[in-house]
Scaffold this active site. Sequence first.
Site, PDB file in Angstrom:
ATOM      1  CB  ILE A   1      46.733  37.338  41.277  1.00  0.00           C
ATOM      2  CG1 ILE A   1      46.794  37.527  42.801  1.00  0.00           C
ATOM      3  CG2 ILE A   1      47.202  38.586  40.584  1.00  0.00           C
ATOM      4  CD1 ILE A   1      48.230  37.788  43.336  1.00  0.00           C
ATOM      5  CB  SER A   2      41.366  37.680  43.496  1.00  0.00           C
ATOM      6  OG  SER A   2      41.076  36.384  43.036  1.00  0.00           O
TER       7      SER A   2
END
Length: 214
Positions: A60-61
């Site tokens: 997940i960024s």
Amino acid sequence: MSLTPEIQMQFLFALRSKGVTDQQVLGAMEAVDRGQFVRGLFADRAYEDMPLPISCGQTISQPSVVGLMTQALQVSARDTVLEVGTGSGYQAAILARLARRVYTIDRHARLVREARDVFEAQSIANLTSLVGDGSFGLPEQAPFDRIIVTAAAEDPPGPLLAQLKVGGIMVVPVGQSDHVQSLIRVHKTADGLEYDELREVRFVPLLEGLGKDT
Ligand code: SAM
């Protein structure tokens, strides 16, 4: 970990201090709880400004990078948006608060299943998630006002450029996966494509032409 007002304030402060200043983007990020999209061991770190591992060896960024990419995309409430790289579903849920309709695609069926569970739990109605190789875009729903790619491509993929409307914007990290990459914004005009280089980023690779995975 639950999202207290104090943690929320620190989360938004970190976004602003990294250059996320658009009020609509900040509002969308305030409304979407990142803690819902991070599972297992790393759930406690959901409100830190860092990328975190998710299933299938993906990430997940970092929230500030999500904010900066969303800001660069200049989404309006009339737009149809394609996201390539659903991952946890966090970026897609933020886009869904800003756009008319969002399509998000990932090659990992498991990630799409897990993201869909969160979308359903939050009753997000204008978001469609699909399993497939997003490097080919989504021709059946094209053209798009906005396209965001959340994995690094060697070059902006041709099929995605073709599926962008004239007047449309695409944001895509470009470069090799083991190097620092450039975040590129492409404007499609009646005269052709205009490219801006926004900042350095690091993303997992966009796997092109490999089809889907479990
Ligand atoms: N946007 C995500 C989020 O909010 O959690 C983070 C995306 S993660 C950095 C990159 C994602 O791109 C991975 O889930 C990976 O499976 C996906 N991906 C890589 N190549 C792809 C392709 N050709 N088509 C679709 N998804 C792809």
